[in-house]
Design an enzyme around this catalytic site. Sequence first.
Site, short mmCIF file in Angstrom:
data_model
loop_
_atom_site.label_atom_id
_atom_site.label_comp_id
_atom_site.label_asym_id
_atom_site.label_seq_id
_atom_site.Cartn_x
_atom_site.Cartn_y
_atom_site.Cartn_z
N CYS A 32 0.84 -1.19 0.00
CA CYS A 32 0.00 0.00 0.00
C CYS A 32 0.88 1.24 0.00
O CYS A 32 2.08 1.17 0.29
CB CYS A 32 -0.88 -0.01 1.24
SG CYS A 32 0.12 0.03 2.71
N TYR A 171 -5.23 -13.62 -2.94
CA TYR A 171 -4.60 -13.06 -1.74
C TYR A 171 -5.23 -13.70 -0.49
O TYR A 171 -6.41 -13.49 -0.21
CB TYR A 171 -4.82 -11.55 -1.79
CG TYR A 171 -4.24 -10.70 -0.69
CD1 TYR A 171 -3.22 -11.13 0.16
CD2 TYR A 171 -4.71 -9.40 -0.51
CE1 TYR A 171 -2.71 -10.31 1.14
CE2 TYR A 171 -4.20 -8.56 0.47
CZ TYR A 171 -3.20 -9.03 1.29
OH TYR A 171 -2.70 -8.20 2.26
N HIS A 174 -1.88 -11.85 5.52
CA HIS A 174 -2.05 -10.70 6.41
C HIS A 174 -3.21 -10.87 7.39
O HIS A 174 -4.07 -10.00 7.52
CB HIS A 174 -2.17 -9.41 5.58
CG HIS A 174 -0.84 -9.01 5.02
ND1 HIS A 174 -0.63 -8.76 3.70
CD2 HIS A 174 0.36 -8.87 5.62
CE1 HIS A 174 0.65 -8.48 3.49
NE2 HIS A 174 1.26 -8.55 4.65
N ASP A 267 4.61 -8.93 9.59
CA ASP A 267 5.22 -9.02 8.26
C ASP A 267 6.15 -7.83 8.03
O ASP A 267 7.32 -8.00 7.70
CB ASP A 267 4.08 -9.05 7.23
CG ASP A 267 4.59 -9.26 5.82
OD1 ASP A 267 5.71 -9.80 5.66
OD2 ASP A 267 3.87 -8.90 4.87
#
Length: 687
Positions: A32, A171, A174, A267
């Site tokens: 992002c 995806y 996360h 992460d």
Amino acid sequence: MPNRNPRYDLLFDPVTIGPKQTRNRFYQVPHCNGMGHRYPRAMAEMRGVKAEGGWGVVCTEECSIHPSSDLSPFTLMRLWDDADMPVHELMVEKVHEHNALAGIQLVHNGFEVANYVTRQTALAPCNIPTEPFPHVQARAMDKSDIRDFRRWHVDAALRAKRAGYDIIYAYAAHGTMTLLFQFILSRYNQRSDEYGGSVENRVRLLREVLMDLKDAVGDTCAVALRFAVDELLGADGMQKTEAQEIVGQLAELPDLWDVNVAAWHNDSMPSRFGSEAGQEDYISFVKKLTDKPVVGVGRFTSPDTMVSQIRRGVLDLIGAARPSIADPFLPNKIDQGREDEIRECIGCNLCTSGDALAYPMRCTQNPTMGEEWRRGWHPVRIDKAGSADRVLIVGAGPAGLEAALALSDRGYDVVLSEARAEMGGRVIREASLAPLSEWRRVADHRIYMLGQRANVQTYTESSLAASDVLEAACERVVIATGSHWRGDFFGLQHQHPVPVAASARVMSADEILKGARPDGHILIYDDDHYYLASAIAEQLASNGAKVTLVTPESDIASWSEHTLEHEHIQVRLRELDVEIICNKRVRQIDAGEAVLECVYIGRESRVAADVVIPITSREPGDKLYQELLTEQPAWADNAVKSVQPIGDCLVPATIAMAVYAGHEYARNLDQAASAGTFRRELGLGGE
Ligand code: ADP
Ligand code: SF4
């Protein structure tokens, strides 16, 4: 230009990913940036610059596939219908211009969205509250929802293919951020149909989506899977045994495995809590279970570490988000034998606050980040000097160092004068706290680079007074003399002096930063709310002091939530037995104790405190600048055309802002006034 070190040749091997081939092993994983659909030209230019800097693959951030996954107020990507296509076509064009592959990370965020703008119902494996909008729930998906969900993926993938993307992601990583991962996690998947229960059932939807994507676009596009192999929650979350089973089941289905740990704060681990290659122990099993290429991250900035990851069979591709933000030209520097010039990420995570607060990302190390389109700032190109003026810079903190470097790049002759024995200013002092030690890279990189320059003279232990500045007879003077932490508690809470008993001991944060390590019972009063108070608490508690951290906020280090440090800070301080007191401000300091008061009702309490350290606000260190202003009539006689304060000396702020100020000064010198403005984004993005 030096040649590439043959030791690093391996990093420049092409890698086959499904029907595509990369030009090297440098892979900018999806990240992002706070620009996305709202600032698409800025986003696309930033991605293009990375492709130009040598990244073989450049991906988008997460890209929502449907209005029921409306991530507002955050600024990410969307591919809901054809209206979104121009943003993606622009992104792909910029990346392809430099022969890199373009990747897109499709996502549906399940119950992690509030759908504030679209007002659609959020979807989830089971009926569950949405995370961002308490009291509002997501609905358990029925079979027709599951069919829709699969179709939305296919529709988005077909559009992505049409836009020209080379790699299309499913995806499931996360933590709880994606619906596909929510289905896999047994704590959220409480279904009794064929999508719930066994691992095979919980992975079914992901398998179906991967197969759908391959059917729809697999002829020309690679299909990648981003998957979190561990949530670091122990038995409460995804961990190795289950991840092994899942990777084993899906092994050859995706064309690429992009693996990491969850949640995002693990992460993108801040340097304060983890070092380079910190994910290796978690992800290294993946390559043993698949023949498909594997990419992973680890804030890699050392080419030796990268080579080692590949040689030892941990990774095939070197994934990077933050290292590519701090230095978009990292691959080219290695390719050209200039690895010593890599501007290494310091792991401060200021960049992640762009996502959290929906503003265009900024970077402490890279002042051009986010400014590539709107200000035309390129990380390695800069206009030639506009005059033969010589520039005297007073103060070698981040502002002064960056100004010197960028001015030198432009071709100006620079004199850099620093009062202390060591250059680096606040960065060196803050990095003397063990938790922030990697931050010294801000200074180290610039000091090293300046050492190579013939047009920069540096002087240490050279404290300049106004008369010295005038005698130097440089046409341009930059005052970058920094700031001082106040010791009188002035700040957001206190605008009047806090009474301090004569025998009480109050110590300013600067004394700690200069090396003082008081023991006994220390009270740190944090009305700054970012990193410093907790870093000092951590340092002193590690040294054996009994530390109490008091804040008027409801939580300590509250702004660090935006830099993914917050949760780690909470854990670390508790492990060190730091006492945490929230919602209280100091009222008075007595010998050996402080009087606190509740911010809501004023009720008093007392807490032991041999030493009190207020971290509330700073004063600009602008004494020299003010003296020079009084000497203004003498400037012309000494050839001085301008005197400009920059960085903390003008207004105390973050290290990133000081670096930016130094860079901005250098860019704008001898340029038209319009150089100080930026282009606005109108038209292409929108809601
Ligand atoms: P910034 O973040 O704006 O770069 P810093 O506080 O990190 O500010 O750095 C300011 C630097 O300026 C410090 O290293 C300090 O020692 C130096 N400095 C302050 N006053 C003078 C002076 N009169 N002459 C030379 N150097 C100075
Ligand atoms: Fe690294 Fe900090 Fe820049 Fe983010 S802001 S890329 S963590 S230096």
